[in-house]
Design a protein around this motif. Structure first.
Motif, short mmCIF file in Angstrom:
data_model
loop_
_atom_site.label_atom_id
_atom_site.label_comp_id
_atom_site.label_asym_id
_atom_site.label_seq_id
_atom_site.Cartn_x
_atom_site.Cartn_y
_atom_site.Cartn_z
N GLY A 153 50.59 40.39 -35.25
CA GLY A 153 51.02 41.02 -36.49
C GLY A 153 49.94 41.91 -37.10
N ARG A 154 48.70 41.71 -36.67
CA ARG A 154 47.62 42.51 -37.26
C ARG A 154 47.61 43.94 -36.71
NH1 ARG A 154 42.66 38.94 -35.72
NH2 ARG A 154 43.99 38.82 -33.87
N ALA A 155 48.21 44.15 -35.58
CA ALA A 155 48.23 45.51 -35.00
C ALA A 155 49.22 46.38 -35.77
CB ALA A 155 48.65 45.43 -33.53
N PRO A 156 48.76 47.56 -36.23
CA PRO A 156 49.70 48.45 -36.94
C PRO A 156 50.80 48.92 -35.98
CG PRO A 156 47.62 49.57 -36.50
CD PRO A 156 47.42 48.15 -36.10
N PRO A 157 51.99 49.25 -36.50
CA PRO A 157 53.12 49.61 -35.60
C PRO A 157 52.78 50.75 -34.64
CG PRO A 157 53.87 49.33 -37.85
CD PRO A 157 52.40 49.21 -37.90
N TRP A 158 52.05 51.76 -35.12
CA TRP A 158 51.76 52.90 -34.23
C TRP A 158 50.98 52.47 -33.00
CZ3 TRP A 158 46.79 53.82 -32.86
CH2 TRP A 158 45.77 53.37 -33.70
N GLN A 159 50.23 51.36 -33.15
CA GLN A 159 49.37 50.95 -32.03
C GLN A 159 50.18 50.50 -30.82
OE1 GLN A 159 46.44 47.98 -33.05
NE2 GLN A 159 45.12 48.55 -31.32
N TRP A 160 51.46 50.14 -31.03
CA TRP A 160 52.29 49.74 -29.90
C TRP A 160 52.77 50.94 -29.09
CZ3 TRP A 160 51.67 45.05 -28.43
CH2 TRP A 160 51.31 44.09 -29.38
N LEU A 161 52.51 52.14 -29.64
CA LEU A 161 52.81 53.35 -28.87
C LEU A 161 51.75 53.60 -27.81
CD1 LEU A 161 53.89 56.26 -31.27
CD2 LEU A 161 55.12 55.38 -29.29
N ALA A 162 50.52 53.10 -28.13
CA ALA A 162 49.37 53.42 -27.29
C ALA A 162 49.57 53.04 -25.81
CB ALA A 162 48.12 52.75 -27.85
N PRO A 163 50.08 51.85 -25.50
CA PRO A 163 50.25 51.53 -24.07
C PRO A 163 51.17 52.52 -23.35
CG PRO A 163 50.48 49.56 -25.40
CD PRO A 163 50.42 50.71 -26.36
N PHE A 164 52.18 52.99 -24.07
CA PHE A 164 53.12 53.94 -23.44
C PHE A 164 52.44 55.29 -23.19
CE2 PHE A 164 55.73 50.80 -25.56
CZ PHE A 164 56.68 50.50 -24.60
N VAL A 165 51.71 55.75 -24.20
CA VAL A 165 51.03 57.05 -24.05
C VAL A 165 49.96 56.95 -22.95
CG1 VAL A 165 49.61 58.78 -25.20
CG2 VAL A 165 51.51 57.72 -26.41
N GLY A 166 49.21 55.86 -22.98
CA GLY A 166 48.17 55.67 -21.96
C GLY A 166 48.76 55.60 -20.57
N ALA A 167 49.88 54.89 -20.45
CA ALA A 167 50.54 54.79 -19.14
C ALA A 167 51.01 56.17 -18.68
CB ALA A 167 51.71 53.82 -19.21
N ALA A 168 51.53 56.96 -19.64
CA ALA A 168 52.00 58.31 -19.28
C ALA A 168 50.83 59.17 -18.78
CB ALA A 168 52.66 58.97 -20.49
N VAL A 169 49.68 59.04 -19.45
CA VAL A 169 48.50 59.82 -19.04
C VAL A 169 48.10 59.43 -17.61
CG1 VAL A 169 46.03 60.11 -19.43
CG2 VAL A 169 47.62 60.23 -21.35
N LEU A 170 47.99 58.14 -17.37
CA LEU A 170 47.57 57.69 -16.03
C LEU A 170 48.62 58.03 -14.98
CD1 LEU A 170 45.89 54.35 -17.07
CD2 LEU A 170 44.77 56.32 -16.05
N TYR A 171 49.88 57.96 -15.37
CA TYR A 171 50.95 58.34 -14.44
C TYR A 171 50.82 59.81 -14.04
CZ TYR A 171 55.61 59.46 -12.72
OH TYR A 171 56.64 59.91 -11.94
N LEU A 172 50.51 60.66 -15.02
CA LEU A 172 50.38 62.09 -14.73
C LEU A 172 49.21 62.34 -13.77
CD1 LEU A 172 51.09 63.58 -18.27
CD2 LEU A 172 52.46 63.93 -16.21
N PHE A 173 48.09 61.66 -14.02
CA PHE A 173 46.94 61.82 -13.11
C PHE A 173 47.29 61.29 -11.72
CE2 PHE A 173 44.25 62.26 -16.98
CZ PHE A 173 43.62 63.44 -16.63
N GLY A 174 47.99 60.17 -11.68
CA GLY A 174 48.40 59.61 -10.40
C GLY A 174 49.34 60.54 -9.65
N THR A 175 50.23 61.20 -10.40
CA THR A 175 51.17 62.14 -9.77
C THR A 175 50.43 63.34 -9.21
OG1 THR A 175 52.92 61.44 -11.27
CG2 THR A 175 53.24 63.53 -10.16
N ALA A 176 49.48 63.85 -10.00
CA ALA A 176 48.69 65.01 -9.52
C ALA A 176 47.99 64.66 -8.21
CB ALA A 176 47.68 65.43 -10.59
N LEU A 177 47.40 63.47 -8.19
CA LEU A 177 46.69 63.02 -6.98
C LEU A 177 47.67 62.90 -5.80
CD1 LEU A 177 44.05 61.86 -5.71
CD2 LEU A 177 44.85 59.61 -6.43
N THR A 178 48.83 62.32 -6.07
CA THR A 178 49.82 62.11 -5.02
C THR A 178 50.37 63.43 -4.48
OG1 THR A 178 50.43 60.05 -6.11
CG2 THR A 178 51.96 60.87 -4.46
#
Lengths: 307, 279
Positions: free
Chosen positions: B157-182
């Motif tokens: 409950g201590r995590a602000p709501p916006w912080q739950w967006l972070a895993p999705f954005v981070g995953a999208a970033v890493l996915y994009l780098f992984g796609t470029a590599l692939t």
């Protein structure tokens, strides 16, 4: 002097036209100045030994490769600038077997392919699948070479494209299926009046379909012509020669292939039959007959011709 | 098996009246239509789901095993479970780097002839495929968070709501780098494995004088103020904040870091999509 074999096809409309196309891999030229001309509605067979540049030519037509020189037009469009529209008009059977997704079943691959080709005809696809005896539930990755070939042909034909580009279409097919497939192809051509460009080095298989022949060697298109021209101009002359015969100087450069046993020569000569016969007679040979070559014999003769 | 079109409306066959039953003349005037990009994207979604099916089943099996182990641990010590924090999503983000290799399985740069042979522009087609894979990746992150949250007995409950967006954005970033590599590398697994080995070697030799600047750079990129960890968790590494834990959620910093990494990821992906080798 060498006989100038025709490299220009006179046709009101060309489905495929390349001008001076060159393609280089590193320092080596795979194609050099290729002027391919496939008339609309023709069944054009492009022959050549392995490594002649046939597959590279086909990939350039589809926009899969970028030419290093020259121009390419397919159905009036440039594949580099208008690749998607060009590929929408083409049913392509590649030389390689890894076409499609191995994790899909045949049925799923057909459904996948149909999305990309809105003109896909499911009734026709079902008919082809039946004729090709395909098990639609099998994964694509587990198909034998022959079965995969049949799937590729189905994928290429079921959207009734205006242009079929087939790279070794009968490779891997057993004799019965090869016959069946060529029959289906002939039927398809008759029904749709589509243009067909076939690359092969097994010419006799497509003999009954072909109406144009192109010959590729070492990255160059050395000859292309309608079958009628080939039939009329390239003939095998059987003639008796006298002892000590010195040859026929008047035919220098027009003899495509020499053969014969003892006092009999069998030469494949390019030229007007009366003219060639006259020159042979002038040289002292007695012409027994002058017969047109089969497509395969003509292809072999043109391929083995020394420049 | 009967051959019939799929039931999905987008892939339905043409109506009988529209179906090509008469021979189309081989003329430029009777060109076949190209597909609609929306239809292609939906088909790519379905195709990517098929491509990821095996990996998803393995993940589900592992999740089941972990669930059983966690339940057994919870029965042994009922008070041990801690609520889920955004930091717990880091493994899902890391997995996003590897997902593109499954999406493009058996389609190395020189084996992409079928994909490139379709009537869609090469780079656009790569974007549609990558987009489809991204949808499944983000769904996977969501499922992972929901599963972990359920397992941990709730969200922090201590995590602000916006912080739950972070895993999705981070995953999208890493996915994009992984796609470029692939898209560019014939053997992306080797590159990822090589990078992991190099990282371990660097960690073990970080005290060596000559390697210090390299270690500092890598360390900053991973867990620094604007590092990928910030993007993945929303927690900013800031030693100037007088708290015992130097990692705290700071929205403005996270936005900057996320924008920067997203731009880099999109840039790498676009570059790779436009520079795919000929097949």
């Amino acid at each position: 002097m060498t006989a100038a074999l025709p490299t220009d096809i006179q046709a009101p409309r060309l489905a495929v036209q390349t001008r001076g196309v060159a393609k280089r891999y590193g320092r080596d030229f795979a194609l050099l100045g290729v002027d391919l001309q496939v008339p609309e509605g023709a069944v054009y067979v492009l022959v050549g030994p392995n490594g002649a540049g046939k597959t590279t030519t086909l990939k350039l037509l589809l926009g899969l490769l970028k030419p290093d020189g020259g121009s390419v037009r397919v159905m009036g469009m440039d594949p580099r600038a208008d690749g998607p529209r060009v590929r929408a008009q083409v049913g392509y059977v590649p030389e390689r077997g890894d076409w499609g997704y191995p994790y899909m079943t045949v049925k799923r691959l057909l459904q996948h392919h149909a999305v990309y080709f809105p003109a896909w005809d499911w009734d026709y696809a079902a008919r082809l699948a039946n004729a090709f005896e395909l098990d639609l539930s099998r994964p694509v990755g587990k198909l034998s070479k022959g079965l995969a070939r049949r799937v590729h042909l189905l994928l290429a034909m079921a959207h009734r494209p205006p242009l079929l580009i087939l790279d070794e279409p009968t490779d891997g097919l057993d004799p019965v299926m090869r016959d069946e497939t060529l029959g289906m192809l002939a039927e398809h051509v008759a029904e749709t009046n589509c243009t067909v460009l076939i690359c092969t080095h097994i010419v006799h298989e497509v003999d009954r379909l072909a109406d144009h022949l192109g010959v590729m060697r070492e990255g160059r298109l050395t000859a292309q012509m309608p079958r009628e021209t080939l039939h009329r101009m390239l003939r095998r002359y059987r003639a008796d020669i006298p002892e000590g015969w010195q040859g026929a100087p008047g035919l220098d450069g027009t003899v495509i292939r020499r053969g014969g046993v003892g006092r009999e020569i069998q030469w494949s000569v390019w030229g007007d039959e009366r003219e060639v016969s006259r020159k042979l007679a002038e040289s002292g040979a007695t012409v027994r007959d002058a017969a047109p070559l089969t497509l395969e014999d003509a292809a072999v003769a043109l391929l083995s011709r020394r420049e | 098996m009967e051959l019939a079109p799929p039931r999905r409306a987008f892939a339905a066959p043409l109506a009988a009246a529209d179906r090509v039953t008469t021979p189309p003349p081989a003329s430029a005037l009777a060109l076949n239509p190209a597909p609609r990009l929306w239809d292609v994207f939906r088909e790519q979604l379905a195709a990517a789901r098929l491509a990821l099916r095996r990996e998803a089943m393995v993940a589900a099996g592992l999740a089941l095993l972990l669930t059983l182990l966690t339940l057994m641990a919870a029965m042994a010590d009922p008070g041990a479970a801690a609520p889920l924090t955004p930091e717990d999503a880091i493994p899902a983000g890391a997995m996003a780097l590897l997902v593109p290799m499954a999406v493009w399985k058996e389609e190395g740069p020189r084996l992409r002839g079928y994909h490139h042979g379709m009537p869609v522009a090469r780079s656009t087609h790569a974007m549609l495929r990558a987009g489809a894979g991204l949808v499944w990746t983000l769904l996977g992150v969501g499922i992972y968070l929901a599963w972990l949250g359920a397992l941990d007995g709730g969200f922090d409950g201590r995590a602000p709501p916006w912080q739950w967006l972070a895993p999705f954005v981070g995953a999208a970033v890493l996915y994009l780098f992984g796609t470029a590599l692939t898209l560019l590398a014939s053997h992306p697994w080797r590159w990822v494995g090589g990078a992991a080995v190099a990282f371990v070697a660097l960690v073990s030799m970080s005290h060596v004088g000559g390697l210090r600047p390299l270690w500092d750079t890598v360390s900053y990129l991973l867990s620094g103020h604007m590092g990928i960890q910030t993007v993945l968790t929303g927690d900013v590494h800031d030693l100037t904040i007088p708290e015992w834990d130097p990692y705290l959620p700071v929205l403005s910093t996270w936005l900057k870091a996320a924008s920067l990494w997203l731009a880099a990821g999109v840039g790498a992906f676009l570059l790779a999509a436009h520079r795919q080798p000929e097949s």
